[in-house]
Write a protein that holds these residues in place. Sequence first.
Motif, PDB file in Angstrom:
ATOM      1  N   GLY A  42       0.806  -1.209   0.000  1.00  0.00           N
ATOM      2  CA  GLY A  42       0.000   0.000   0.000  1.00  0.00           C
ATOM      3  C   GLY A  42       0.840   1.260   0.000  1.00  0.00           C
ATOM      4  O   GLY A  42       2.052   1.239  -0.233  1.00  0.00           O
ATOM      5  N   GLU A  43       0.189   2.376   0.275  1.00  0.00           N
ATOM      6  CA  GLU A  43       0.868   3.672   0.254  1.00  0.00           C
ATOM      7  C   GLU A  43       1.890   3.764   1.375  1.00  0.00           C
ATOM      8  O   GLU A  43       1.627   3.398   2.511  1.00  0.00           O
ATOM      9  CB  GLU A  43      -0.168   4.791   0.406  1.00  0.00           C
ATOM     10  CG  GLU A  43       0.445   6.188   0.364  1.00  0.00           C
ATOM     11  CD  GLU A  43      -0.587   7.276   0.571  1.00  0.00           C
ATOM     12  OE1 GLU A  43      -0.186   8.440   0.711  1.00  0.00           O
ATOM     13  OE2 GLU A  43      -1.788   6.950   0.584  1.00  0.00           O
ATOM     14  N   PRO A  61      -0.865  12.549   6.796  1.00  0.00           N
ATOM     15  CA  PRO A  61      -2.180  11.926   7.074  1.00  0.00           C
ATOM     16  C   PRO A  61      -2.033  10.736   8.026  1.00  0.00           C
ATOM     17  O   PRO A  61      -2.272   9.581   7.651  1.00  0.00           O
ATOM     18  CB  PRO A  61      -2.649  11.503   5.682  1.00  0.00           C
ATOM     19  CG  PRO A  61      -1.383  11.238   4.927  1.00  0.00           C
ATOM     20  CD  PRO A  61      -0.385  12.251   5.431  1.00  0.00           C
ATOM     21  N   LEU A  62      -1.655  11.011   9.242  1.00  0.00           N
ATOM     22  CA  LEU A  62      -1.376   9.948  10.205  1.00  0.00           C
ATOM     23  C   LEU A  62      -2.621   9.149  10.565  1.00  0.00           C
ATOM     24  O   LEU A  62      -2.515   7.988  10.974  1.00  0.00           O
ATOM     25  CB  LEU A  62      -0.757  10.555  11.473  1.00  0.00           C
ATOM     26  CG  LEU A  62       0.579  11.285  11.277  1.00  0.00           C
ATOM     27  CD1 LEU A  62       1.041  11.885  12.603  1.00  0.00           C
ATOM     28  CD2 LEU A  62       1.645  10.340  10.722  1.00  0.00           C
ATOM     29  N   ASP A  63      -3.778   9.747  10.410  1.00  0.00           N
ATOM     30  CA  ASP A  63      -5.009   9.020  10.735  1.00  0.00           C
ATOM     31  C   ASP A  63      -5.318   7.925   9.718  1.00  0.00           C
ATOM     32  O   ASP A  63      -6.188   7.092   9.944  1.00  0.00           O
ATOM     33  CB  ASP A  63      -6.191   9.987  10.829  1.00  0.00           C
ATOM     34  CG  ASP A  63      -6.400  10.782   9.555  1.00  0.00           C
ATOM     35  OD1 ASP A  63      -5.425  11.000   8.807  1.00  0.00           O
ATOM     36  OD2 ASP A  63      -7.551  11.194   9.290  1.00  0.00           O
ATOM     37  N   ARG A  64      -4.561   7.912   8.609  1.00  0.00           N
ATOM     38  CA  ARG A  64      -4.746   6.861   7.600  1.00  0.00           C
ATOM     39  C   ARG A  64      -3.571   5.881   7.580  1.00  0.00           C
ATOM     40  O   ARG A  64      -3.507   5.011   6.710  1.00  0.00           O
ATOM     41  CB  ARG A  64      -4.915   7.494   6.212  1.00  0.00           C
ATOM     42  CG  ARG A  64      -6.097   8.437   6.107  1.00  0.00           C
ATOM     43  CD  ARG A  64      -6.547   8.613   4.664  1.00  0.00           C
ATOM     44  NE  ARG A  64      -5.486   9.129   3.806  1.00  0.00           N
ATOM     45  CZ  ARG A  64      -5.267  10.430   3.591  1.00  0.00           C
ATOM     46  NH1 ARG A  64      -6.014  11.341   4.192  1.00  0.00           N
ATOM     47  NH2 ARG A  64      -4.311  10.828   2.778  1.00  0.00           N
ATOM     48  N   ALA A  65      -2.653   6.018   8.528  1.00  0.00           N
ATOM     49  CA  ALA A  65      -1.464   5.160   8.565  1.00  0.00           C
ATOM     50  C   ALA A  65      -1.685   3.998   9.526  1.00  0.00           C
ATOM     51  O   ALA A  65      -1.922   4.204  10.719  1.00  0.00           O
ATOM     52  CB  ALA A  65      -0.240   5.969   8.984  1.00  0.00           C
ATOM     53  N   LYS A 113      -3.797  12.869  15.762  1.00  0.00           N
ATOM     54  CA  LYS A 113      -4.951  12.001  15.521  1.00  0.00           C
ATOM     55  C   LYS A 113      -4.476  10.784  14.733  1.00  0.00           C
ATOM     56  O   LYS A 113      -4.185  10.882  13.548  1.00  0.00           O
ATOM     57  CB  LYS A 113      -6.048  12.762  14.769  1.00  0.00           C
ATOM     58  CG  LYS A 113      -6.634  13.929  15.557  1.00  0.00           C
ATOM     59  CD  LYS A 113      -7.821  14.537  14.861  1.00  0.00           C
ATOM     60  CE  LYS A 113      -8.367  15.737  15.638  1.00  0.00           C
ATOM     61  NZ  LYS A 113      -8.777  15.370  16.997  1.00  0.00           N
ATOM     62  N   LEU A 114      -4.364   9.657  15.426  1.00  0.00           N
ATOM     63  CA  LEU A 114      -3.858   8.428  14.830  1.00  0.00           C
ATOM     64  C   LEU A 114      -4.955   7.376  14.767  1.00  0.00           C
ATOM     65  O   LEU A 114      -5.928   7.421  15.511  1.00  0.00           O
ATOM     66  CB  LEU A 114      -2.683   7.873  15.650  1.00  0.00           C
ATOM     67  CG  LEU A 114      -1.537   8.816  16.016  1.00  0.00           C
ATOM     68  CD1 LEU A 114      -0.474   8.054  16.793  1.00  0.00           C
ATOM     69  CD2 LEU A 114      -0.943   9.458  14.788  1.00  0.00           C
ATOM     70  N   ASP A 115      -4.743   6.429  13.883  1.00  0.00           N
ATOM     71  CA  ASP A 115      -5.554   5.212  13.847  1.00  0.00           C
ATOM     72  C   ASP A 115      -4.605   4.069  13.492  1.00  0.00           C
ATOM     73  O   ASP A 115      -4.853   3.290  12.570  1.00  0.00           O
ATOM     74  CB  ASP A 115      -6.670   5.345  12.813  1.00  0.00           C
ATOM     75  CG  ASP A 115      -7.652   4.171  12.878  1.00  0.00           C
ATOM     76  OD1 ASP A 115      -7.697   3.497  13.929  1.00  0.00           O
ATOM     77  OD2 ASP A 115      -8.337   3.917  11.877  1.00  0.00           O
TER      78      ASP A 115
END
Length: 215
Positions: A42-43, A61-65, A113-115
């Motif tokens: 992936g990215e 874009p840490l919320d998408r990492a 903001k992480l996920d």
Amino acid sequence: MLRNPDADASDAVATVVSALPGLPSLPGAGNELAAMAATFRGERRLLLGSGATEAAVKAAPLDRAGVIAFATHGLVGGAYRNMLEPALVLTPPADAGGSEDGLLTASEIARLKLDADWVILSACDTSAGDSENAPTYSGLAQAFISAGARSLLLSHWPVRDDVASRLTLATVKGARGHTRRAEALRRAQLDVLGDRSVAGAAHPAIWAPFVLVGN
């Protein structure tokens, strides 16, 4: 005599930032991050050298990492005069008069903001408390968990650059497929422990700095 708390904070930042150039270089950090990134699909985004600034990290874009990794110096609270909280060292900005100082502190991390399913901190003392006398895991670990990380790879003490990269890479690669992360870390540690080409490898300080927290 009245004290200006803003001036105290400014003095603390200046004290720490002035000491950053004296930290030892980490020649393997870039390769370590690139090799880790190559193991994931992936990215992928790499922030290296002059690109690894506070502003760049906060804007990413840490919320998408799903996986986030740092390979840098970790500083514990109290490591320098008036340094009140732990931090990860990033690249100081060219504009010394700006708002960024090159330190990603625990309080700044907690506001991200992480996920992330996994945050890997290949740095010294990243499991340390929020201050010298605070409980273990109350510093950077708690900050990343508060920000949204579900699992962490942390260090209990100072780590050697060459061994840290070997342990993290072997753990990441070993954790693919059906191997649990804890087992992948155990195998990576045993590999270093049994390698006579690694100076001092038999001592736990060399092969056992990292610990997994979370799932």
